[in-house]
Design a protein around this motif. Structure first.
Motif, PDB file in Angstrom:
ATOM      1  N   ASN A 175       0.837  -1.205   0.000  1.00  0.00           N
ATOM      2  CA  ASN A 175       0.000   0.000   0.000  1.00  0.00           C
ATOM      3  C   ASN A 175       0.872   1.255   0.000  1.00  0.00           C
ATOM      4  O   ASN A 175       2.101   1.172   0.014  1.00  0.00           O
ATOM      5  CB  ASN A 175      -0.987  -0.020   1.169  1.00  0.00           C
ATOM      6  N   ARG A 176       0.202   2.392  -0.027  1.00  0.00           N
ATOM      7  CA  ARG A 176       0.941   3.650  -0.186  1.00  0.00           C
ATOM      8  C   ARG A 176       1.818   3.992   1.010  1.00  0.00           C
ATOM      9  O   ARG A 176       2.706   4.830   0.926  1.00  0.00           O
ATOM     10  CB  ARG A 176      -0.041   4.794  -0.460  1.00  0.00           C
ATOM     11  N   LYS A 177       1.584   3.340   2.145  1.00  0.00           N
ATOM     12  CA  LYS A 177       2.462   3.557   3.302  1.00  0.00           C
ATOM     13  C   LYS A 177       3.655   2.611   3.293  1.00  0.00           C
ATOM     14  O   LYS A 177       4.482   2.656   4.196  1.00  0.00           O
ATOM     15  CB  LYS A 177       1.659   3.357   4.590  1.00  0.00           C
ATOM     16  N   GLY A 178       3.701   1.748   2.312  1.00  0.00           N
ATOM     17  CA  GLY A 178       4.815   0.808   2.228  1.00  0.00           C
ATOM     18  C   GLY A 178       4.584  -0.506   2.942  1.00  0.00           C
ATOM     19  O   GLY A 178       5.486  -1.337   3.034  1.00  0.00           O
ATOM     20  N   GLN A 179       3.383  -0.710   3.468  1.00  0.00           N
ATOM     21  CA  GLN A 179       3.080  -1.977   4.135  1.00  0.00           C
ATOM     22  C   GLN A 179       2.923  -3.093   3.094  1.00  0.00           C
ATOM     23  O   GLN A 179       2.334  -2.890   2.026  1.00  0.00           O
ATOM     24  CB  GLN A 179       1.796  -1.851   4.952  1.00  0.00           C
ATOM     25  N   VAL A 180       3.450  -4.247   3.436  1.00  0.00           N
ATOM     26  CA  VAL A 180       3.339  -5.416   2.550  1.00  0.00           C
ATOM     27  C   VAL A 180       2.303  -6.368   3.133  1.00  0.00           C
ATOM     28  O   VAL A 180       2.381  -6.750   4.305  1.00  0.00           O
ATOM     29  CB  VAL A 180       4.690  -6.140   2.398  1.00  0.00           C
ATOM     30  N   LEU A 181       1.312  -6.727   2.332  1.00  0.00           N
ATOM     31  CA  LEU A 181       0.229  -7.592   2.801  1.00  0.00           C
ATOM     32  C   LEU A 181       0.124  -8.813   1.889  1.00  0.00           C
ATOM     33  O   LEU A 181       0.386  -8.729   0.686  1.00  0.00           O
ATOM     34  CB  LEU A 181      -1.106  -6.833   2.815  1.00  0.00           C
ATOM     35  N   SER A 182      -0.298  -9.894   2.477  1.00  0.00           N
ATOM     36  CA  SER A 182      -0.485 -11.121   1.699  1.00  0.00           C
ATOM     37  C   SER A 182      -1.850 -11.717   2.027  1.00  0.00           C
ATOM     38  O   SER A 182      -2.274 -11.731   3.187  1.00  0.00           O
ATOM     39  CB  SER A 182       0.615 -12.144   2.032  1.00  0.00           C
ATOM     40  N   VAL A 183      -2.537 -12.184   0.992  1.00  0.00           N
ATOM     41  CA  VAL A 183      -3.842 -12.814   1.156  1.00  0.00           C
ATOM     42  C   VAL A 183      -3.817 -14.141   0.409  1.00  0.00           C
ATOM     43  O   VAL A 183      -3.344 -14.218  -0.725  1.00  0.00           O
ATOM     44  CB  VAL A 183      -4.978 -11.931   0.597  1.00  0.00           C
ATOM     45  N   SER A 184      -4.337 -15.186   1.058  1.00  0.00           N
ATOM     46  CA  SER A 184      -4.370 -16.498   0.398  1.00  0.00           C
ATOM     47  C   SER A 184      -5.528 -17.313   0.955  1.00  0.00           C
ATOM     48  O   SER A 184      -6.155 -16.953   1.951  1.00  0.00           O
ATOM     49  CB  SER A 184      -3.047 -17.243   0.610  1.00  0.00           C
ATOM     50  N   VAL A 185      -5.799 -18.419   0.304  1.00  0.00           N
ATOM     51  CA  VAL A 185      -6.882 -19.313   0.707  1.00  0.00           C
ATOM     52  C   VAL A 185      -6.417 -20.191   1.869  1.00  0.00           C
ATOM     53  O   VAL A 185      -5.328 -20.759   1.838  1.00  0.00           O
ATOM     54  CB  VAL A 185      -7.312 -20.199  -0.482  1.00  0.00           C
ATOM     55  N   ASP A 186      -7.256 -20.283   2.891  1.00  0.00           N
ATOM     56  CA  ASP A 186      -7.002 -21.204   3.999  1.00  0.00           C
ATOM     57  C   ASP A 186      -7.505 -22.581   3.563  1.00  0.00           C
ATOM     58  O   ASP A 186      -8.694 -22.882   3.637  1.00  0.00           O
ATOM     59  CB  ASP A 186      -7.735 -20.735   5.252  1.00  0.00           C
ATOM     60  N   GLU A 187      -6.599 -23.407   3.077  1.00  0.00           N
ATOM     61  CA  GLU A 187      -6.997 -24.674   2.463  1.00  0.00           C
ATOM     62  C   GLU A 187      -7.701 -25.620   3.423  1.00  0.00           C
ATOM     63  O   GLU A 187      -8.535 -26.428   3.012  1.00  0.00           O
ATOM     64  CB  GLU A 187      -5.769 -25.364   1.852  1.00  0.00           C
TER      65      GLU A 187
END
Length: 568
Positions: A175-187
């Motif tokens: 995001n614009r603040k430099g935060q790194v995010l990850s989203v994935s499926v909980d299998e």
């Protein structure tokens, strides 16, 4: 006034999707967000303008299709609201059913009335679309049906860039603040969530089958039972084939199909079941054995060869044993794939591929019972046995006990073959192999003295039991070899008196090795044993060594036997 925002999407790699590429721009006009997209067909060299804010390609294989379809999904926010479009681009493969395009409403939360899509990524593994909005919301859709699976806000700031995240088959964003995010499926939980929280049993069923995920086992078991009981065996077989984690691909399922009688003119339900499995996947161990049983009985080895070539069978020792009753060479192929070294080596031996035994054993780090194998080969083909035995000792360190190898040769009285083997195995003249040198000379002195004579004449060995070999040489009539080995005067005197069996020139030279006292004792023994036979050579010896032996001693020797011819 029109204002152009920074370019926030990307041009997809032509190598990833060689037939299509898209470019996206975001504009703002009169407080209304407008997206413009250009979809270009490399194959047709034409472009198509599309209204949209975010887009992505994906390769997705529809249920029943043999090849993946190239799908293009894009999201847009217009005056009528948000839409997610999923279409198939390009010409579908001839054997494929075309994908039915989808147009799904995208609901934006009331607290974000001006929200719109800014990025999109897809997961081919899970068959989902990740749609990211300006206000940090993420929407996850099922690609096949377009159903919304999940929506939540993951960032209070706008996402600057997104990309696929391979470790989890999800997405990663900054995001614009430099935060790194990850989203994935909980299998572990997504299927249960879809079934229980969303109440969408059909989507739970399909996602579980497509992604091999837990959570819908009871749905599969119930559907299989219902189809089977209604006599719809082909559909029941499809359910069993697609059930996650092989929960229905068991011996019990096979037995259920085996109990159903065949209808005239139709393939048996069991064969239908296996045919469906072969189309979609590789058979497991139990399935492979049960499928091959009738094939072996009918002698149709070409079918097994075909399945092996296509990697449709799980190879095991039991499958190899079954196939071996029909074709040992084909069984060898099964054992190799199943990594059953003992059976592989057994097949190599039975098919006469003896050289491959040692190479294979070294490759897989397996130590077979080489002596047992050698004994088996010797019974069938002694010449091949010799070659195999030589392979066992070709390295600096033999792969088995040489003494046992010799025993195998001698069990079949293969003296000549054993001799050839030992001459090669003992060529380095090692001290620790002295007992085998003795055994080599011993067997030939007892069975083929002329061969032993040649070996001794070549001076190949120096660590054998010299006293024992000397005694055997004397018994075999090889007196010269016996005298070369004897060190005890008693033994020397016993052998040297038989001058008619010895070369005179050699014998004269031999006496040069003896001490003065031993020489005189031997000359005396020779005259005592047979003065008429031995006198001439005694005179030759006395003449050559009279200075060392002493003339007076020699005269006294001849006079003691009243041999005036020798004295003269």
């Amino acid at each position: 006034m029109k204002k152009t925002f920074p370019f926030i999407s990307q041009r997809k790699s032509l190598t990833q999707y060689p037939r299509f590429v898209f470019r996206l721009g975001i504009l703002a006009q009169d407080s209304r967000v407008v997206g413009r997209m250009q979809l270009y067909s490399v194959e047709r060299k034409v472009s198509q303008p599309i209204e949209g804010h975010a887009a992505a390609f994906t390769q997705f294989k529809l249920d029943g299709n043999k090849k993946p379809s190239t799908l293009f999904s894009f999201g847009v926010r217009g005056p009528q609201g948000g839409k997610l479009h999923i279409i198939e681009v390009g010409t579908p493969a001839p054997e494929n059913q075309p994908f039915q395009k989808k147009a799904i409403d995208v609901q934006f939360p009331a607290e974000a009335p001006n929200d719109f899509p800014v990025a999109m990524q897809t997961s081919s593994k899970h068959g989902v679309i990740y749609l990211v909005t300006k206000y940090g919301y993420i929407h996850m859709f099922d690609i096949e049906s377009g159903a919304l699976i999940y929506m939540n806000r993951i960032s209070a700031d706008t996402m600057f860039v997104t990309a696929p995240y391979e470790p989890t088959s999800g997405i990663i964003a900054v995001n614009r603040k430099g935060q790194v995010l990850s989203v994935s499926v909980d299998e572990e939980n997504v299927v249960s969530y879809i079934q229980n929280s969303l109440g969408n049993a059909e989507l739970a069923y399909k996602m579980s089958a497509r992604c091999n995920l837990p959570g819908a086992d009871q749905l599969f078991l119930a559907r299989f039972a219902q189809l089977f009981q209604s006599g719809n065996y082909s559909e029941a077989a499809k359910v069993a084939a697609t059930a996650p984690r092989g929960i229905l691909r068991t011996q019990q399922t096979i037995q259920q199909f085996q109990t159903v009688p065949s209808q005239p003119g139709q393939p048996s339900p069991l064969l239908q079941y296996f045919s469906i499995l072969l189309e979609s996947s590789k058979l497991n161990k139990e399935e492979s054995i049960e499928l091959c049983k009738p094939v072996v009985m009918q002698g149709k080895k070409q079918l097994i060869e075909k399945w092996l070539k296509e990697d449709k069978l799980e190879c095991s020792e039991q499958l190899g044993d079954l196939v071996k009753t029909m074709d040992p060479t084909l069984a060898l192929s099964v054992y190799l794939r199943a990594n059953v070294p003992m059976k592989v080596i057994q097949c190599f031996a039975e098919t006469g591929q003896y050289q491959k035994i040692v190479l294979y054993a070294k490759k897989v780090g397996y130590q077979p019972d080489y002596i047992y194998l050698l004994r088996s080969i010797m019974r069938i083909n002694p010449e091949q046995g010799v070659q195999f035995a030589q392979l066992l000792v070709q390295d600096a360190e033999p792969m088995c006990d040489l003494t046992q190898v010799v025993d195998v040769f001698l069990e079949s009285n293969l003296i000549q073959q054993c001799t050839a083997f030992l001459l090669e195995a003992l060529k380095n003249n090692r001290e620790d192999q002295g007992h085998l040198q003795t055994r080599l000379l011993e067997m030939n002195l007892m069975q083929a003295p002329q061969v032993a004579d040649a070996i001794l004449g070549n001076n190949m060995f120096t660590h054998y039991d010299r006293a024992h070999i000397a005694s055997l040489c004397e018994k075999a009539g090889l007196l010269q070899r016996a005298l070369e080995h004897y060190t005890d005067l008693y033994d020397i005197k016993r052998a040297v008196v038989h001058t008619h069996l010895l070369n005179p020139d050699w014998l004269v030279t031999y006496f040069g090795r003896l001490s003065v006292d031993d020489c005189v004792e031997c000359l005396k023994a020779m005259l005592q044993a047979n003065i008429r036979q031995n006198l001439q050579v005694v005179v030759q010896i006395a003449t050559k060594y009279h200075e060392q032996l002493g003339t007076q001693k020699l005269i006294e020797l001849f006079e003691s036997f009243k041999s005036y011819e020798g004295k003269l």
